[in-house]
Design an enzyme around this catalytic site. Structure first.
Site, PDB file in Angstrom:
ATOM      1  N   SER A  75      65.682  28.928 -26.094  1.00 43.02           N
ATOM      2  CA  SER A  75      65.746  28.102 -27.296  1.00 43.02           C
ATOM      3  C   SER A  75      64.417  28.028 -28.030  1.00 43.02           C
ATOM      4  O   SER A  75      64.331  27.413 -29.089  1.00 43.02           O
ATOM      5  CB  SER A  75      66.199  26.684 -26.931  1.00 43.02           C
ATOM      6  OG  SER A  75      65.299  26.092 -26.014  1.00 43.02           O
TER       7      SER A  75
ATOM      8  N   THR B  95      64.876  22.808 -28.976  1.00 43.85           N
ATOM      9  CA  THR B  95      63.571  22.684 -29.614  1.00 43.85           C
ATOM     10  C   THR B  95      62.636  21.807 -28.784  1.00 43.85           C
ATOM     11  O   THR B  95      63.042  20.760 -28.293  1.00 43.85           O
ATOM     12  CB  THR B  95      63.753  22.017 -30.990  1.00 43.85           C
ATOM     13  OG1 THR B  95      64.583  22.848 -31.802  1.00 43.85           O
ATOM     14  CG2 THR B  95      62.423  21.800 -31.678  1.00 43.85           C
TER      15      THR B  95
ATOM     16  N   THR C  18      60.562  26.231 -32.211  1.00 44.71           N
ATOM     17  CA  THR C  18      61.942  26.563 -31.860  1.00 44.71           C
ATOM     18  C   THR C  18      62.307  27.967 -32.315  1.00 44.71           C
ATOM     19  O   THR C  18      61.671  28.537 -33.201  1.00 44.71           O
ATOM     20  CB  THR C  18      62.908  25.562 -32.529  1.00 44.71           C
ATOM     21  OG1 THR C  18      64.227  25.739 -32.031  1.00 44.71           O
ATOM     22  CG2 THR C  18      62.931  25.741 -34.037  1.00 44.71           C
TER      23      THR C  18
ATOM     24  N   ARG D  52      68.439  31.106 -42.050  1.00 37.05           N
ATOM     25  CA  ARG D  52      68.544  29.667 -41.830  1.00 37.05           C
ATOM     26  C   ARG D  52      67.255  29.104 -41.250  1.00 37.05           C
ATOM     27  O   ARG D  52      66.661  29.665 -40.349  1.00 37.05           O
ATOM     28  CB  ARG D  52      69.701  29.370 -40.873  1.00 37.05           C
ATOM     29  CG  ARG D  52      69.911  27.871 -40.587  1.00 37.05           C
ATOM     30  CD  ARG D  52      69.250  27.421 -39.307  1.00 37.05           C
ATOM     31  NE  ARG D  52      69.623  26.040 -38.934  1.00 37.05           N
ATOM     32  CZ  ARG D  52      69.085  25.373 -37.913  1.00 37.05           C
ATOM     33  NH1 ARG D  52      68.180  25.949 -37.157  1.00 37.05           N
ATOM     34  NH2 ARG D  52      69.465  24.134 -37.649  1.00 37.05           N
ATOM     35  N   VAL D  53      66.818  27.984 -41.791  1.00 36.45           N
ATOM     36  CA  VAL D  53      65.684  27.239 -41.274  1.00 36.45           C
ATOM     37  C   VAL D  53      66.126  25.799 -41.065  1.00 36.45           C
ATOM     38  O   VAL D  53      66.759  25.203 -41.940  1.00 36.45           O
ATOM     39  CB  VAL D  53      64.479  27.285 -42.245  1.00 36.45           C
ATOM     40  CG1 VAL D  53      63.353  26.381 -41.743  1.00 36.45           C
ATOM     41  CG2 VAL D  53      63.992  28.716 -42.423  1.00 36.45           C
ATOM     42  N   GLY D  54      65.821  25.252 -39.898  1.00 40.87           N
ATOM     43  CA  GLY D  54      66.208  23.880 -39.598  1.00 40.87           C
ATOM     44  C   GLY D  54      65.092  22.897 -39.870  1.00 40.87           C
ATOM     45  O   GLY D  54      64.220  23.112 -40.717  1.00 40.87           O
ATOM     46  N   ASP D  55      65.080  21.824 -39.106  1.00 42.73           N
ATOM     47  CA  ASP D  55      64.114  20.753 -39.321  1.00 42.73           C
ATOM     48  C   ASP D  55      62.763  21.026 -38.674  1.00 42.73           C
ATOM     49  O   ASP D  55      61.749  20.438 -39.065  1.00 42.73           O
ATOM     50  CB  ASP D  55      64.659  19.442 -38.770  1.00 42.73           C
ATOM     51  CG  ASP D  55      64.830  19.486 -37.246  1.00 42.73           C
ATOM     52  OD1 ASP D  55      65.490  20.424 -36.762  1.00 42.73           O
ATOM     53  OD2 ASP D  55      64.308  18.595 -36.559  1.00 42.73           O
TER      54      ASP D  55
ATOM     55  N   THR E 163      64.993  16.720 -31.975  1.00 37.51           N
ATOM     56  CA  THR E 163      65.598  17.906 -31.381  1.00 37.51           C
ATOM     57  C   THR E 163      67.098  17.838 -31.615  1.00 37.51           C
ATOM     58  O   THR E 163      67.656  16.769 -31.830  1.00 37.51           O
ATOM     59  CB  THR E 163      65.279  17.984 -29.874  1.00 37.51           C
ATOM     60  OG1 THR E 163      65.758  19.226 -29.350  1.00 37.51           O
ATOM     61  CG2 THR E 163      65.911  16.856 -29.106  1.00 37.51           C
ATOM     62  N   GLY E 164      67.749  18.992 -31.583  1.00 33.83           N
ATOM     63  CA  GLY E 164      69.194  19.017 -31.801  1.00 33.83           C
ATOM     64  C   GLY E 164      69.547  19.763 -33.062  1.00 33.83           C
ATOM     65  O   GLY E 164      68.869  20.711 -33.463  1.00 33.83           O
ATOM     66  N   VAL E 165      70.597  19.337 -33.735  1.00 31.68           N
ATOM     67  CA  VAL E 165      71.082  20.008 -34.944  1.00 31.68           C
ATOM     68  C   VAL E 165      70.206  19.601 -36.122  1.00 31.68           C
ATOM     69  O   VAL E 165      70.275  18.479 -36.618  1.00 31.68           O
ATOM     70  CB  VAL E 165      72.557  19.669 -35.209  1.00 31.68           C
ATOM     71  CG1 VAL E 165      73.040  20.356 -36.489  1.00 31.68           C
ATOM     72  CG2 VAL E 165      73.421  20.115 -34.035  1.00 31.68           C
ATOM     73  N   GLY E 166      69.376  20.537 -36.570  1.00 35.44           N
ATOM     74  CA  GLY E 166      68.356  20.224 -37.552  1.00 35.44           C
ATOM     75  C   GLY E 166      68.872  19.769 -38.892  1.00 35.44           C
ATOM     76  O   GLY E 166      68.202  19.005 -39.597  1.00 35.44           O
TER      77      GLY E 166
END
Length: 326
Positions: free
Chosen positions: A84, A186, A204, A214-217, A237-240
């Site tokens: 991850s 993350t 992450t 795609r880019v998350g938080d 952490t988790g779904v950004g």
């Protein structure tokens, strides 16, 4: 593909193996009248005990909290078994491993890289962005070009295990984000050093089999991580996507500024998601926070989130409390 019921069941079984239960965590973090020991290093996810220990080793050697969080983040980044973060991370739906990271110090200096490929330690590149450019974030080819100019090597960071996972996914090509299946995701890490200065970092490989680009938080200052030397810090952490929609880490720091404890602030951060985001209970988000005194707190949407802490000469793993009980 593991469904949500199987995931929660697996998380429950693993939770029984953890060092300190949710109930003990609650008792611990609510004791805000105590005087916790500084320095401190703390990170999302129990498997990151090695990361908080590496961070503390930096502090004990006389280095700063910034050095500490970089060193801590590099531990999972360089671990090919960690799927991850960094080297070994699962690829996107095009088979590419794309990485995100950010870092921030006590003077509001910050650096970030997003959608960078072929660099094993994006957290170190993020620090270079902070220290050597007038910018906060570099992305994609530009981030890689900068990294190479700074002496970083472009490597193949797609491991055999991650490639096999991708080939298995291609049989159905079904994208359904499922955070912390392995009780890992993350890494967000924070530290307060011997001079009471705070720093934070986050790194992450993002959601497995995400859309290319795609880019998350995680690389976004104020979403995946935020620190303020007057108040404390928070990481997510988790779904950004859920964290981005609520500027989660910044929100939690501001709630602490208003007088909430780290635990109360994390709980409010999760409840804000629950109040604003449809079908929030289908995704996992965990928040972790510390204040300048060294008190900490954590809260998640679903069962299964835990965190590691090195404080007072001891390393412990705590189970976080969570919102969705049924």
């Amino acid at each position: 593909m593991t469904n949500r019921r199987e995931f929660i069941k697996a998380g429950s079984a693993l939770a029984a193996l953890s060092l300190i239960s949710c109930e003990e965590q609650e008792k611990h973090v609510q004791n805000t009248n105590s005087k916790p020991q500084l320095p401190i290093s703390i990170a999302t996810w129990g498997p990151n005990e090695a990361a908080v220990n590496a961070a503390m080793a930096e502090i004990e050697s006389g280095k700063t909290s910034l050095d500490a969080v970089e060193a801590g983040a590099k531990v999972p980044e360089g671990d090919p078994k960690d799927m991850s973060v960094g080297y070994g991370g699962r690829p996107d739906r095009d088979g590419k491993v794309t990485l995100d990271a950010c870092i921030m110090d006590w003077e509001m200096n910050a650096g970030s890289v997003s959608f960078v490929q072929g660099i094993k330690h994006p957290i170190s590149v993020a620090r270079k962005v902070m220290e050597k450019t007038p910018h906060v974030m570099l992305a994609g080819e530009g981030a890689q070009k900068f990294a190479v100019e700074e002496g970083f090597e472009v490597e193949n960071i797609l491991t055999e295990e991650a490639e096999k996972a991708y080939e298995e996914w291609l049989k159905t090509a079904e994208y359904k984000p499922q955070a912390n299946i392995e009780r890992h995701d993350t890494i967000g890490i924070m530290a307060i050093d011997n001079n009471s200065k705070i720093a934070g970092a986050c790194t992450t490989s993002g959601m497995a089999f995400k859309m290319h680009g795609r880019v998350g938080d995680s690389p976004v200052i104020g979403a995946g991580m935020y620190v303020d030397d007057e108040v404390g810090g928070a990481v997510a952490t988790g779904v950004g996507e859920l964290v981005l929609k609520t500027c989660g880490s910044f929100l939690i720091v501001e709630l602490m500024r208003q007088g909430k404890s780290p635990q109360e602030a994390c709980e409010e951060g999760v409840k804000r998601i629950a109040a604003k985001v449809k079908n929030f209970e289908e995704s996992q988000v965990g928040f972790l926070a510390i204040n300048k005194e060294g008190h900490h707190g954590a809260f998640a949407i679903l069962k299964g989130f835990n965190y590691a802490i090195n404080q007072g000469g001891e390393t412990k793993v705590y189970e976080s409390d969570y919102l969705v009980k049924s």
